[in-house]
Scaffold this active site. Structure first.
Site, PDB file in Angstrom:
ATOM      1  N   ARG A   1      33.940  -3.252 152.055  1.00 36.23           N
ATOM      2  CA  ARG A   1      34.044  -4.611 152.603  1.00 36.23           C
ATOM      3  C   ARG A   1      32.723  -5.356 152.435  1.00 36.23           C
ATOM      4  O   ARG A   1      32.698  -6.562 152.226  1.00 36.23           O
ATOM      5  CB  ARG A   1      34.463  -4.557 154.074  1.00 36.23           C
ATOM      6  CG  ARG A   1      34.472  -5.922 154.774  1.00 36.23           C
ATOM      7  CD  ARG A   1      35.249  -5.881 156.087  1.00 36.23           C
ATOM      8  NE  ARG A   1      34.859  -4.773 156.941  1.00 36.23           N
ATOM      9  CZ  ARG A   1      33.787  -4.804 157.750  1.00 36.23           C
ATOM     10  NH1 ARG A   1      32.993  -5.852 157.799  1.00 36.23           N
ATOM     11  NH2 ARG A   1      33.505  -3.759 158.521  1.00 36.23           N
TER      12      ARG A   1
ATOM     13  N   ASP B   1      34.745 -28.580 143.778  1.00 35.62           N
ATOM     14  CA  ASP B   1      35.831 -27.703 143.377  1.00 35.62           C
ATOM     15  C   ASP B   1      35.936 -27.813 141.856  1.00 35.62           C
ATOM     16  O   ASP B   1      36.412 -28.811 141.316  1.00 35.62           O
ATOM     17  CB  ASP B   1      37.145 -28.123 144.042  1.00 35.62           C
ATOM     18  CG  ASP B   1      38.268 -27.130 143.781  1.00 35.62           C
ATOM     19  OD1 ASP B   1      38.217 -26.438 142.736  1.00 35.62           O
ATOM     20  OD2 ASP B   1      39.202 -27.051 144.602  1.00 35.62           O
TER      21      ASP B   1
ATOM     22  N   LYS C   1      43.068 -18.915 138.947  1.00 30.12           N
ATOM     23  CA  LYS C   1      43.572 -19.828 137.927  1.00 30.12           C
ATOM     24  C   LYS C   1      42.986 -19.509 136.546  1.00 30.12           C
ATOM     25  O   LYS C   1      43.267 -18.473 135.978  1.00 30.12           O
ATOM     26  CB  LYS C   1      43.291 -21.260 138.360  1.00 30.12           C
ATOM     27  CG  LYS C   1      43.733 -21.605 139.793  1.00 30.12           C
ATOM     28  CD  LYS C   1      45.213 -21.399 140.029  1.00 30.12           C
ATOM     29  CE  LYS C   1      45.727 -22.037 141.312  1.00 30.12           C
ATOM     30  NZ  LYS C   1      45.174 -21.468 142.546  1.00 30.12           N
TER      31      LYS C   1
END
Length: 375
Positions: A47, A174, A199
């Protein structure tokens, strides 16, 4: 190294144990201490850090010419963390663009982020709007999305970053739709570049990761690292491995995405059934000159509006054969989506708008599919 070389080599090396050229997938959740209690390889618990994630973050940092990267379990996890990581000494006020990813609108309306922060939503294509919003009240963060989703509006990154910096606010771009192949926001003074790695960087519609790349060290970057570790929204080693596989062909894929999309835009703009085409590569696009200055090409996304309204646009989406009616973007397949019906009653998308992610198929086949659907 040039971009194409960095995409293949950054952060990677031949595995020292097996001599494998491709990095192994490190699924272990925990790592052994040395006899003195130290961690000789700097890995403690997956983690907190993992070899696959470590290499992916190094690679993304290199591609964006940044200082450091922080990877998350999804683009939305990265978006949420960037907002929440705003340092305590900064005003909890965020300026957002009027045309932006619908997932962020849902984040603001459906979670406590919408009440824990003040949001001012403006059309950032007009710099006067940004200046007025900054001057209305102390601001901690300015959020830029360019090209925007779904109308592909173009914001002048450098100009907005300068306005924000003068006001003492952090800036985020972004950069998902442009990718670091086409646009490097950190070069224009932005503090963070955001990616839904899901993406284009992943590129094959088979993984989910988000990442924030920082221009320099800062309290906000330190908070992002703390959020990643303490809140645990981390990507799996396998998905990091998939992203590293995908990024190696990013430059070559983007070249085809861009050339295909430019040809489709030119085709659509002359079709009698089309009301409008939104693509910054078109000379008549209002943001064309800014996009040409801050992007090396114009991307693989476009939107178009069909004459005849909602029903006519839905009929086109229903009739395509090669295009897939699906959410998401940036993969090898071409996708088409009627955004207003997907987003529901709170949508800001025009009722006749279809958003298209142009894939890697032969462009003439894609044209023929759209032609038969439009007729």
């Amino acid at each position: 190294m040039r971009f194409e070389t960095k995409a293949i080599h950054s952060g990677r090396q031949v595995d020292k144990t097996t001599s494998s050229v491709t990095m192994p997938i490190h699924l272990s959740t925990t790592f052994e201490r040395a006899a003195d209690g130290s961690y000789p390889n700097e890995f403690v618990y997956s983690r907190e850090n993992n070899p696959n994630r470590h290499v992916l973050e190094d690679c993304l940092t290199s591609l964006e010419d940044g200082h450091d990267s922080v990877a998350f379990a999804s683009g939305m996890a990265a978006i949420t963390s960037l907002i929440e990581a705003l340092p305590a000494d900064k005003p909890r006020r965020v300026i957002m663009p009027s045309d932006m990813y619908f997932g962020i609108r849902s984040l603001l309306s459906d979670t406590d982020i919408g009440t824990n922060f003040d949001f001012d939503i403006v059309d950032m294509t007009n710099l006067n709007n940004v200046e007025k919003a900054i001057n209305r009240a102390p601001t901690g963060l300015v959020w830029i999305e360019t090209p925007s989703n779904p109308l592909l509006k173009v914001t002048d990154i450098e100009a907005v970053a300068q306005i924000a910096q003068e006001a003492g606010a952090y800036t985020v771009v972004d950069n998902t739709w442009a990718t670091p192949v086409l646009q490097r926001p950190l070069r224009y003074g932005v503090d963070f570049s955001l990616h839904a790695v899901t993406k284009y960087i992943g590129g094959h519609s088979d993984l989910m990761i988000g990442a924030a790349i920082a221009k320099s060290d800062s309290p906000m970057l330190a908070n992002l690292r703390a959020w990643q570790h303490a809140k645990g929204a981390v990507p799996s080693p396998f998905e990091c491995w998939l992203a590293l596989r995908g990024v190696q062909s990013l430059a070559q894929r983007m070249a085809t995405h861009c050339s295909n999309t430019s040809a489709i835009a030119d085709f659509l703009v002359h079709h009698p059934s089309i009301e409008a085409v939104h693509y910054p590569g078109l000379a008549e696009h209002p943001g064309h000159h800014i996009a040409a200055r801050q992007m090396s090409s114009f991307g693989g996304m476009l939107s178009f509006q069909v004459k005849g309204g909602w029903d006519a646009s839905m009929a086109v989406a229903a009739k395509v054969q090669l295009f897939t009616r699906a959410t998401s973007l940036g993969g090898t397949h071409s996708f088409i989506e009627h955004r207003a019906s997907v987003e529901g009653s709170t949508t800001m998308a025009p009722s006749n708008l279809l958003r298209v992610s142009i894939g890697l198929e032969h462009v003439d086949d894609l044209k023929e599919d759209l032609l038969q659907a439009l007729e």
